[in-house]
Design an enzyme around this catalytic site. Structure first.
Site, PDB file in Angstrom:
ATOM      1  CG  HIS A  86      -2.011  -1.037   1.364  1.00  0.00           C
ATOM      2  ND1 HIS A  86      -2.711  -1.343   2.389  1.00  0.00           N
ATOM      3  CD2 HIS A  86      -2.333  -2.059   0.270  1.00  0.00           C
ATOM      4  CE1 HIS A  86      -3.513  -2.353   1.883  1.00  0.00           C
ATOM      5  NE2 HIS A  86      -3.285  -2.782   0.682  1.00  0.00           N
ATOM      6  CG  HIS A 136      -6.750  -3.245   1.874  1.00  0.00           C
ATOM      7  ND1 HIS A 136      -6.101  -4.473   1.596  1.00  0.00           N
ATOM      8  CD2 HIS A 136      -7.248  -3.231   3.166  1.00  0.00           C
ATOM      9  CE1 HIS A 136      -6.193  -5.068   2.594  1.00  0.00           C
ATOM     10  NE2 HIS A 136      -6.610  -4.437   3.404  1.00  0.00           N
TER      11      HIS A 136
END
Length: 579
Positions: A514, A558
């Site tokens: 991420h 996410h």
């Protein structure tokens, strides 16, 4: 470098054919008179089976479909170097990810305090990208899903182990809220995360915004072509980006020209290096590599943020709970693969993540000296991590079989069964950097995530891992079915204190892929802001960035859905400018 002719001239040049870049191209192509070029360093995705077969995701790592970036040694993580895989093909990392649609909460984006980016606006942008397909057993939150975007997604049918873990989450104080990962309104609870797959194929990667049903004649796609730099000239109106230098698959150079705008969409690792090779970045860093400074932008490559995760594996002796028997036992993988090839059904049509939960850890940490000291200095209404009560500290998600980062290779053969509890840290205080290795565009950047350098990150992540272990070992659904840790030398199932977990966390912490924040947007008085609120590079006309590098702070979710949303917002701003 090539002469200026119409074959080399476009209205818009998008440097990077990843998730957000493809969205931008798709929306800009609504103007049928606009000529758009996408430049992608890797291959076209059309023949990449392990992109289209969701369960083949890990086969894209370590080869030509991977940027193969490796971190600098991490002192906070036992001096380990971590593989930072990113998708290097049309569609980018949306074609090599966990397919999860976890948006964060609206407060995450309200906290940016930037015009055009509040939670309501950004959630609307993410909805615009998607078409959601429900299932009989799932009750979607009203108005929370999109119905007309190219991104197809659906809920995931849980394996038996996941239903048991969902029961354990609830017994350990995380109430069930079915569609909480879409609404982002529940900071402490468990539920289902929808996925970007549908009817046996990925619902989309970013590439599907510009191929197949969404192919547009006014979009040209150059694959296997590396972006070196953006060329900038001085005009009476200030600095103007006007062209891009490219290296083709045969090593030849070419310059392409933009009549309107250049949009850099290389991701959190590659976008800052493209800007730095173009002369936009910290002057001292550019000087090291003999790059002339065009704009001294100290924020380029700074503010690298990522979500750390820790896998804790467990073994169960009960058959039929996990899905290991579909891939690891006997010749099951060959059978499973044949099922996908012939029918587009079965294990390989989805990603083997199961139950999900968010957790607030205030009550568990309130008496910790480090937490108490930091709380005394926190802003009103915020915890020591900078979060409100609306925002989770931790995410839990589970696997339905054994699997994870490449170091986890002790596969459960001989009819054994394993699964993992994964703990993810939100709002990390540790920030890293991306810098040039050289000015050669074929060299990967130097990436130093600086993980776990802040002791509060260690405190919160290790407490989260401890809670996750309690869910598995003491929770109503799973207590009694777990034999112990997998493999046997990981004895974490018996840990009872956070102090026991700290060394394990430092040894096992890895990226959740991420990475964000390295070309952040911000207000005019923020000297580290590379971009303004419209994603324009400060100091240069005709140049924007559209990918998750623009995020000032990392949301509690996410990055797939925000990447699509950033692409949508970028297209809105560009259309507005050229209306």
């Amino acid at each position: 470098m090539g002469s200026l002719d119409m074959a080399d001239t476009f209205d818009y040049i998008i440097a990077g054919g990843g998730t957000a870049g493809c969205v931008v191209a798709h929306r800009l192509a609504d103007d049928t008179n606009a000529k758009i070029l996408i430049v992608e360093a890797g291959a076209h995705n059309k023949d990449l089976e392990n992109v289209h077969m969701v369960g083949g995701w890990s086969k894209n790592f370590d080869g030509p479909e991977d940027w193969n970036i490796v971190s600098e040694p991490q002192p906070g993580a036992d001096d380990r170097q971590i593989k930072l895989s990113r998708g290097r093909f049309l569609g980018g990392s949306s074609g090599v990810n966990g397919t999860l649609c976890i948006r964060g909460c609206k407060q995450d984006y309200d906290d940016w305090d930037l015009s055009g980016w509040d939670g309501e606006q950004f959630f609307a942008a993410m909805r615009k990208a998607e078409t959601f397909h429900t299932k009989d057993w799932f009750t979607p939150a009203k108005g929370a899903h999109g119905t007309s975007g190219p991104l197809h997604n659906e809920p995931h049918d849980l394996a038996p182990i996941s239903n048991l873990i969902m029961e354990s989450f609830q017994s350990q104080g995380m109430p069930y809220n079915e569609d909480m990962f879409t609404t982002g309104e529940t900071p402490h609870g468990c539920g289902h995360a929808t996925r970007t797959h549908y009817k046996g194929l990925p619902g989309t990667t970013g590439a599907d915004f510009v191929t197949n049903d969404h192919h547009r004649d006014n979009i040209e796609i150059l694959v296997n072509t590396v972006v070196d730099k953006v060329n900038i000239r001085q005009t009476n109106d200030g600095l103007q980006a006007h062209s891009v230098d490219l290296i083709g698959p045969d090593g030849t150079w070419r310059t392409v020209h933009a009549q309107r705008e250049i949009i850099v969409s290389g991701g959190a690792y590659c976008t800052p290096t493209i800007l730095m090779r173009s002369g936009i970045g910290p002057a001292a860093e550019l000087k090291k590599h003999d790059v002339q400074t065009v704009v001294d932008a100290p924020g380029v490559g700074q503010n690298l943020l990522d979500h750390l995760i820790v896998f804790a594996f467990y073994e169960t002796e009960k058959e039929g709970l996990t899905t290991d028997y579909k891939v690891y036992h006997g010749n099951s993988l060959a059978t499973t693969y044949e099922q996908w090839k012939k029918e587009k059904t079965g294990f390989l049509t989805s990603f083997p993540f199961g139950a999900f939960a968010f957790a607030r850890l205030d009550d568990r940490l309130k008496d910790e000296p480090l937490w108490k000291e930091a709380q005394a200095q926190a802003a009103p209404g915020r915890d020591p991590m900078g979060l409100t009560k609306k925002q989770p500290n931790i995410e839990f998600f589970t696997t339905e079989c054994y699997g994870g980062p490449k170091q986890y290779d002790q596969f459960p053969v001989d009819n054994k069964h394993a699964f993992a509890m994964i703990t993810e840290l939100f709002s990390p205080r540790s920030k890293g950097t991306v810098t040039l290795r050289s000015k050669d565009p074929m060299d990967n950047p130097v990436v130093d995530p600086n993980w776990l350098s802040d002791p509060l990150d260690v405190l919160v992540l290790s407490e989260g891992v401890k809670l996750g272990n309690e869910v598995i070992m003491q929770g109503k659904g799973t207590s009694g079915i777990v034999k112990g840790a997998w493999p046997a030398d990981l004895t974490h199932h018996g840990y009872t204190t956070r102090e026991q977990w700290v060394p394990y966390v430092k040894q096992q912490a890895t990226t959740c892929y991420h990475a964000a924040g390295t070309c952040k947007m911000g207000k005019a008085d923020d000297k580290m802001a590379v971009l303004d609120e419209k994603l324009r590079v400060r100091g240069v006309k005709g140049l924007r960035v559209a990918d998750v590098s623009v995020m000032p702070t990392l949301h509690g979710g996410h990055t797939q859905m925000p990447a699509y949303g950033i692409g949508e917002r970028a297209a809105d701003f560009i259309k507005e400018a050229w209306a």
